[in-house]
Design an enzyme around this catalytic site. Structure first.
Site, PDB file in Angstrom:
ATOM      1  N   GLU A 303       0.871  -1.157   0.018  1.00 13.03           N
ATOM      2  CA  GLU A 303       0.148   0.264   0.071  1.00 13.03           C
ATOM      3  C   GLU A 303       0.735   1.363  -0.130  1.00 13.03           C
ATOM      4  O   GLU A 303       0.459   2.304   0.983  1.00 13.03           O
ATOM      5  CB  GLU A 303      -0.991  -0.106   1.252  1.00 13.03           C
ATOM      6  CG  GLU A 303      -1.793  -1.229   1.121  1.00 13.03           C
ATOM      7  CD  GLU A 303      -2.909  -1.198   2.130  1.00 13.03           C
ATOM      8  OE1 GLU A 303      -2.887  -0.625   3.340  1.00 13.03           O
ATOM      9  OE2 GLU A 303      -4.108  -1.723   1.831  1.00 13.03           O
ATOM     10  N   ASP A 377      -8.185  -8.995   3.635  1.00 16.13           N
ATOM     11  CA  ASP A 377      -8.007  -8.053   4.582  1.00 16.13           C
ATOM     12  C   ASP A 377      -9.057  -8.010   5.875  1.00 16.13           C
ATOM     13  O   ASP A 377     -10.135  -7.228   5.610  1.00 16.13           O
ATOM     14  CB  ASP A 377      -8.045  -6.790   3.835  1.00 16.13           C
ATOM     15  CG  ASP A 377      -7.321  -5.543   4.744  1.00 16.13           C
ATOM     16  OD1 ASP A 377      -7.198  -5.867   6.024  1.00 16.13           O
ATOM     17  OD2 ASP A 377      -7.953  -4.454   4.242  1.00 16.13           O
ATOM     18  N   GLU A 405     -12.460  -2.489  11.776  1.00 19.95           N
ATOM     19  CA  GLU A 405     -12.375  -1.630  10.672  1.00 19.95           C
ATOM     20  C   GLU A 405     -13.375  -1.923   9.807  1.00 19.95           C
ATOM     21  O   GLU A 405     -14.190  -1.216   8.972  1.00 19.95           O
ATOM     22  CB  GLU A 405     -11.013  -2.033  10.117  1.00 19.95           C
ATOM     23  CG  GLU A 405     -10.892  -1.229   8.629  1.00 19.95           C
ATOM     24  CD  GLU A 405      -9.490  -1.248   7.985  1.00 19.95           C
ATOM     25  OE1 GLU A 405      -8.773  -2.254   8.522  1.00 19.95           O
ATOM     26  OE2 GLU A 405      -9.545  -1.054   6.951  1.00 19.95           O
TER      27      GLU A 405
END
Ligand code: GCW
Length: 710
Positions: A303, A377, A405
């Site tokens: 990322e 993820d 998240e």
């Protein structure tokens, strides 16, 4: 036979201190519960029979040794018992004759590693360990037992952790915000450190030690080089000074390009001698300031973060360079395997395996490769990462995410132990049946010397630590499972509830029922049947229509693959063939769309809308069924919660009631977002038994847009 001597413990000051402790404990009971005490609530035991029995058993705490950790163990026992029993309990050097009490002993014959044993001997409760930290863990275990009002003699136990490094990873940024944090800002007050050391750091350490956590990475994996400056290492040292008194080591996430950005070198190439020297010197400097520093956590070439591949080197080259610098101090490198490239034709599912499996055996001895539980993820449900079992010569650590998240932040109530357990119990078959992920992570299957389990922390500056008080259970469950992955989510849920909320048996059952169903309920109104990653911008409300991004793999359509024919990501031979990354025994369970368990169906198959599933419904109807029953089940959660009001602190009860009301509204909205969007492809009606969405797709999109506005 032990020789018992009467002790000298009668100074006026000590007695005064005990009275004060008692007063504080009693006045604490009177105030409303703000959740700050977590599961360490030492309220006065109201049941007089239990209290009287305990009182007879605990008249002193005997400790002959002296160290910060031992003193903290004794202090915790004294504070806890004094408050629970309402009487002073003296600390003595040797046991008191003719009285029962607690004896803390260090013995080479004690349980190995951080383990402890608790035995009953001549009416005394004896906690033995070979290390100070073991005594601390044993003390917390005894308190946990008593807080559940269990008989003293039933406390007899021998317990050793199955994982060596039981860590929290904080994604805390230097300015205060926490990446994916939903409970306020960072606990660490960087601008005040090291001169001001917030007492809260001690309570943080106590909470962690109470569940066996023995390591913490204090800064974000998207790391600022700032943490490697002397200025910041001194700040970190102040935290480490608090943590080590509770058996917790401190680690740092590092910025791989620091030799360039901080050191002024021309390169950060891990094979460059100047770069290697820079890391060696930097590491020495850190150890001069923090002698028991744990090591580095690294996110590299992921990322947008820098890494060895920027110089044509491998992850192993990068990790080994750092390992070389840390080795003289017994420090470790924890190198993350969370990598994927912006390639529209690649399957992100396969990326970590593709980059790392071939590096097996190439890492230095003090490197652990840390793998997220699933291949993508932290989605609400993922199959286990195929890397587990495929790197037999490299210690693989587990990375779970405690912060929610993709699980509704601090608003939605999702108990995560079932997520952790599902992965730990998954069978990889790499050495035949029974080769579970847990046996890989705990080192038993491949004889790893180093073992590690990390939880991305859900803590923040909110008074109750986790925003949603129910999310404390995720921190708790993580610690308990890192210690012993054989514990069941149910046992942990009950234990946490008893320690934190109520000991009323019917209410304990009602609350743990909510907890145990909460994850499946969330999955049903969000990502049923193996749908993944409907979020892009907000990571909160689903945006399944999202089709534009700087990277194709950051759109929602990349993951769910809805089209006029059907839905789901084909990962069989006709698609990306990711199933090949698993052993055939595992692959086979998912390979055939007819027999693939429904929770994983759309992870591996593109299914026609009208295809009949094992449930008897066709895909479209089954999706509608899940979305609607999932959202409706939040009503059930609300009802269950309302039913336990009489035994829960009113402040906590009303806080959670509010969050559940929000969760219900959002569950409806999120359900509608999906159903209306998917209907544009399926062209099928919502089954008549379900109410029609009140809003149009356009209206729902607008509502999501609000959450994406800057
Ligand atoms: O899930 C993604 C998060 C990023 C995070 C990244 C990672 C720290 O959205 O915020 O970055 O994972 O795990 O590195």
């Amino acid at each position: 036979m032990m020789v018992f001597t009467k002790t000298l413990f009668h100074s006026k000051i000590q007695n005064l201190a005990l009275l004060l402790l008692l007063f504080v404990a009693i006045s604490n009971n009177a105030s409303a519960d703000d959740g700050y005490r977590l599961w360490l609530k030492y309220d006065r035991i109201q049941n007089t029979t239990i209290s009287a029995t305990y009182s007879k058993s605990f008249n002193f705490i005997a400790l002959s040794g002296n160290s910060d950790i031992l003193n903290n163990a004794v202090k915790e026992l004294q504070t806890g018992l004094t408050a629970m029993l309402g009487k002073p309990i003296p600390i003595v050097k040797t046991p008191v004759i003719n009285q029962s009490g607690i004896i803390l002993t260090i013995s080479a014959n004690g349980a190995s590693g951080d383990g402890y044993s608790i035995q009953m001997q001549s009416g005394n409760t004896v906690i033995t360990a070979s290390k100070d930290a073991g005594v601390l863990y044993g003390s917390f275990a005894l308190l946990r037992h008593l807080r559940q009002h269990l008989p003293v003699e039933k406390v007899v136990v021998q317990s050793s952790p199955k994982i060596q490094l039981r860590m929290l990873n904080h994604w805390d940024n230097p300015e205060g915000p926490i990446e994916r944090g939903y409970a306020g800002s960072s606990l660490w007050k960087w601008y005040e450190l090291p001169e001001t050391v917030d007492p809260r750091y001690t309570d943080y350490a106590r909470a962690n030690a109470s569940i066996g956590i023995n390591g913490t990475v204090v800064n974000n994996v998207n790391a600022s080089a700032r943490f490697l400056t002397a200025e910041y290492v001194h700040k970190v040292a102040a935290l480490a000074g608090v943590f080590r008194k509770f058996g917790i080591k401190t680690y740092l996430s590092i910025h791989f390009a620091a030799p360039k950005t901080l050191g002024g070198l021309k390169t950060s190439d891990p094979l460059d001698p100047e770069v290697r020297k820079w890391w060696i010197e930097k590491t020495k400097e850190i150890y001069r300031i923090i002698p028991d520093f744990g090591g580095f956590l690294v996110k590299a070439n992921s990322e947008g973060e820098p890494g060895p591949q920027d110089y044509g080197r491998t992850h192993a080259d990068g990790a080994n360079m750092l390992a070389e610098a840390l080795a003289p101090f017994n420090g470790v490198v924890i190198w993350r395997a969370f990598v994927y490239k912006a390639d529209p034709n690649a399957d992100r599912f396969k990326a970590a395996y593709d980059e790392f499996a071939t590096l097996d055996g190439k890492f230095a001895k003090n490197v652990i490769v840390q793998v997220k539980n699933g291949p993508i993820d932290f989605q609400p449900r993922e199959p286990f990462s195929p890397l587990f079992g495929n790197m037999p010569r490299t210690p693989l650590g587990m990375e779970f995410q405690l912060t929610q998240e993709y699980l509704g932040f601090a608003t939605h109530w999702v108990y995560e132990a079932p997520i952790f357990k599902e992965c730990l119990d998954a069978d990889t078959y790499v050495k035949g049946k029974g080769s579970t992920v847990a046996t890989i992570v705990d080192g038993s299957l491949h004889n790893y010397r180093l073992t590690c389990m990390a939880g991305v922390a859900n803590t923040g500056s909110d008074r109750n630590w986790t925003g949603n008080p129910m999310a404390q259970a995720n921190w708790y469950a993580f610690g308990r499972l890192a210690w012993d992955h054989t514990l069941s989510p149910e046992a942990i849920a009950r234990e946490w509830t008893q320690l934190t909320l109520t000991t009323e048996p019917r209410h304990v059952s009602a609350i743990s029922d909510i907890m145990l169903r909460s994850r499946d309920i969330y999955v049903d109104y969000n990502t049923p049947l193996g749908l993944s990653r409907p979020w892009t911008g907000s990571h909160y409300a689903p945006e399944p229509w999202q089709n534009r991004s700087s990277r194709p793999d950051w759109t929602a359509i990349y993951y769910h693959r809805a089209d006029s024919l059907g839905l789901g990501f084909d990962r069989t031979a006709t698609g990306s063939n990711a199933l090949l990354q698993y052993r055939p025994e595992v692959g086979r369970t998912w390979l055939n769309a007819e027999t693939c368990p429904l929770p994983y169906l759309l992870w591996f198959h593109h299914i026609p809308w009208s295809q009949k599933l094992s449930s008897g419904r066709n895909l479209w109807d089954e999706l509608c069924h899940r979305f609607y029953t999932g959202a409706d089940s939040v009503l059930w959660m609300q009802k269950q919660w309302a039913g336990v009001a009489s035994s829960i602190d009113p402040a906590i009860h009303s806080d959670v009631t509010g969050r559940l009301a929000k969760q219900y509204n959002e569950a409806i909205w999120w359900r509608d977002a999906w159903v209306l969007y998917l209907q544009t492809f399926s062209k099928k009606p919502i089954p008549a038994i379900y109410p029609k969405p009140e809003k149009t797709l356009e209206e729902v999109k607008k509502r999501v847009d609000v959450y994406l506005m800057r």
